[in-house]
Write a protein that holds these residues in place. Structure first.
Motif, PDB file in Angstrom:
ATOM      1  N   LEU A  38       0.985  -1.232  -0.076  1.00  0.00           N
ATOM      2  CA  LEU A  38       0.183   0.007  -0.070  1.00  0.00           C
ATOM      3  C   LEU A  38       0.850   1.264   0.101  1.00  0.00           C
ATOM      4  O   LEU A  38       0.664   1.967  -0.818  1.00  0.00           O
ATOM      5  CB  LEU A  38      -0.952  -0.052   1.219  1.00  0.00           C
ATOM      6  CG  LEU A  38      -1.902   1.217   1.088  1.00  0.00           C
ATOM      7  CD1 LEU A  38      -2.668   1.501   0.078  1.00  0.00           C
ATOM      8  CD2 LEU A  38      -2.805   0.919   2.391  1.00  0.00           C
ATOM      9  N   ARG A  48      -5.705   6.501  -5.035  1.00  0.00           N
ATOM     10  CA  ARG A  48      -6.208   5.181  -4.470  1.00  0.00           C
ATOM     11  C   ARG A  48      -7.605   4.823  -4.590  1.00  0.00           C
ATOM     12  O   ARG A  48      -8.275   3.844  -4.831  1.00  0.00           O
ATOM     13  CB  ARG A  48      -5.554   4.645  -3.101  1.00  0.00           C
ATOM     14  CG  ARG A  48      -6.120   5.731  -2.116  1.00  0.00           C
ATOM     15  CD  ARG A  48      -5.166   5.318  -0.760  1.00  0.00           C
ATOM     16  NE  ARG A  48      -5.830   6.559   0.149  1.00  0.00           N
ATOM     17  CZ  ARG A  48      -5.185   7.656   0.612  1.00  0.00           C
ATOM     18  NH1 ARG A  48      -4.689   8.036  -0.485  1.00  0.00           N
ATOM     19  NH2 ARG A  48      -5.746   8.280   1.504  1.00  0.00           N
ATOM     20  N   ASP A  66      -2.668  -5.955   3.110  1.00  0.00           N
ATOM     21  CA  ASP A  66      -2.809  -4.644   2.947  1.00  0.00           C
ATOM     22  C   ASP A  66      -4.089  -4.222   2.568  1.00  0.00           C
ATOM     23  O   ASP A  66      -4.582  -3.097   2.722  1.00  0.00           O
ATOM     24  CB  ASP A  66      -1.665  -3.833   1.998  1.00  0.00           C
ATOM     25  CG  ASP A  66      -0.341  -3.557   2.983  1.00  0.00           C
ATOM     26  OD1 ASP A  66      -0.146  -3.932   4.018  1.00  0.00           O
ATOM     27  OD2 ASP A  66       0.386  -2.702   2.329  1.00  0.00           O
ATOM     28  N   PHE A  70      -6.242  -0.667   3.422  1.00  0.00           N
ATOM     29  CA  PHE A  70      -6.822  -0.116   1.861  1.00  0.00           C
ATOM     30  C   PHE A  70      -8.347   0.225   2.275  1.00  0.00           C
ATOM     31  O   PHE A  70      -8.856   1.200   2.003  1.00  0.00           O
ATOM     32  CB  PHE A  70      -6.456  -1.009   0.777  1.00  0.00           C
ATOM     33  CG  PHE A  70      -7.225  -0.456  -0.250  1.00  0.00           C
ATOM     34  CD1 PHE A  70      -6.827   0.623  -1.208  1.00  0.00           C
ATOM     35  CD2 PHE A  70      -8.316  -1.160  -0.656  1.00  0.00           C
ATOM     36  CE1 PHE A  70      -7.373   0.707  -2.232  1.00  0.00           C
ATOM     37  CE2 PHE A  70      -9.077  -0.816  -1.762  1.00  0.00           C
ATOM     38  CZ  PHE A  70      -8.562   0.250  -2.846  1.00  0.00           C
ATOM     39  N   ASP A  73      -9.415   2.720   4.887  1.00  0.00           N
ATOM     40  CA  ASP A  73      -9.124   4.025   4.549  1.00  0.00           C
ATOM     41  C   ASP A  73     -10.226   4.412   3.369  1.00  0.00           C
ATOM     42  O   ASP A  73     -10.681   5.507   3.513  1.00  0.00           O
ATOM     43  CB  ASP A  73      -7.828   4.059   3.869  1.00  0.00           C
ATOM     44  CG  ASP A  73      -7.772   5.283   2.938  1.00  0.00           C
ATOM     45  OD1 ASP A  73      -7.454   6.550   3.725  1.00  0.00           O
ATOM     46  OD2 ASP A  73      -7.628   5.201   1.754  1.00  0.00           O
TER      47      ASP A  73
END
Ligand SMILES: [Zn+2]
Ligand SMILES: [Zn+2]
Length: 251
Positions: A38, A48, A66, A70, A73
């Motif tokens: 990431l 992203r 990850d 991700f 977020d």
């Protein structure tokens, strides 16, 4: 097609992120999402939140972990960050629906995602993401789960990804004649191990499949200390590249 290597190592490698690749065709596609990939994805400069397609080869942690960061977020961005994002499509081997279903139900905030999450188990049936045709085929890795290798085709160019794999007819099949073959080269040929290939085996597969370019990746630290390119070159006379993180390939 452009490929950026986000991770060329394994779980605990001191200098390399674990497995992960960013494939840019008519949209960005992420293949595997191992530890430390990431931060490398952020370094590419790609937003992203524009990533809507994640493909997994299998769910060993060095290909997967990850995703947790991700996704957390992504949900926070959409809920509290004033941003929005489109649906997230996740493709992977059998077990994908059970794994992500559990994660989305269990981890705090995950079930609040204000965008669609579409889960699709693929096995041998080709599928499309935009104009990119993707063919999944089971590899030979460990008995406890299916690991899929993938062949990508876009605008007449082709690339293959072995995931974690030992040499097999299926691996040769997805690599047949590709412009770039990215292979699991976990080991030096001087110290081979289980469930993965060593460099000479990668060279043999590349030669049998008549690939145009071989990229060795997924190194355990010990493999880094020997000349894997030379070892693979005993069997493959085409171009061989030793992967490194953030290496960019124009296919
Ligand atoms: Zn594995
Ligand atoms: Zn692995």
């Amino acid at each position: 097609m452009q490929i950026t290597i986000l991770g060329s190592g394994t779980n605990m490698h001191p200098r390399r992120a674990a497995a992960g690749y960013l494939i840019a065709t008519d949209r960005p596609i992420l293949l595997d999402f191992g530890p430390r990939t990431l931060p490398n994805l952020l370094k590419t400069g790609l937003d992203r939140h524009t990533i809507q397609h994640l493909i997994f080869t299998h769910y060993h942690a060095d290909h997967f972990s990850d995703f947790i960061t991700f996704f957390f977020d992504a949900v926070c961005h959409a809920l509290y960050g004033g941003g929005s994002r489109g649906a997230l499509h996740i493709y992977g081997p059998p077990g994908t629906k059970r794994l992500f279903g559990t994660l989305l139900d269990t981890i705090p905030v995950f079930s609040s995602a204000p965008f669609k999450v579409m889960l699709r188990e693929v096995h041998r049936r080709p599928f499309h993401i935009g104009q990119t045709k993707i063919i999944p085929i089971p590899m030979t890795h460990t008995d406890s789960q299916v690991c899929l290798g993938y062949r990508f085709a876009y605008q007449g160019r082709t690339a293959s990804f072995s995931g974690d794999a030992m040499a097999s007819d299926n691996l040769i099949k997805i690599c047949r004649g590709v412009d770039v073959a990215i292979m699991d080269c976990s080991f030096s040929s001087r110290s081979p191990g289980a469930s993965h290939m060593h460099a000479e085996q990668c060279g043999k597969v590349a030669s049998e499949a008549q690939v145009k370019k071989l990229v060795l990746s997924h190194f355990y630290p010990l493999a880094d200390r020997s000349n894997v390119v030379k070892q693979a070159g005993k069997y493959f006379s085409g171009k061989i590249i030793k992967a490194k993180d953030l290496l960019h390939l124009q296919v």
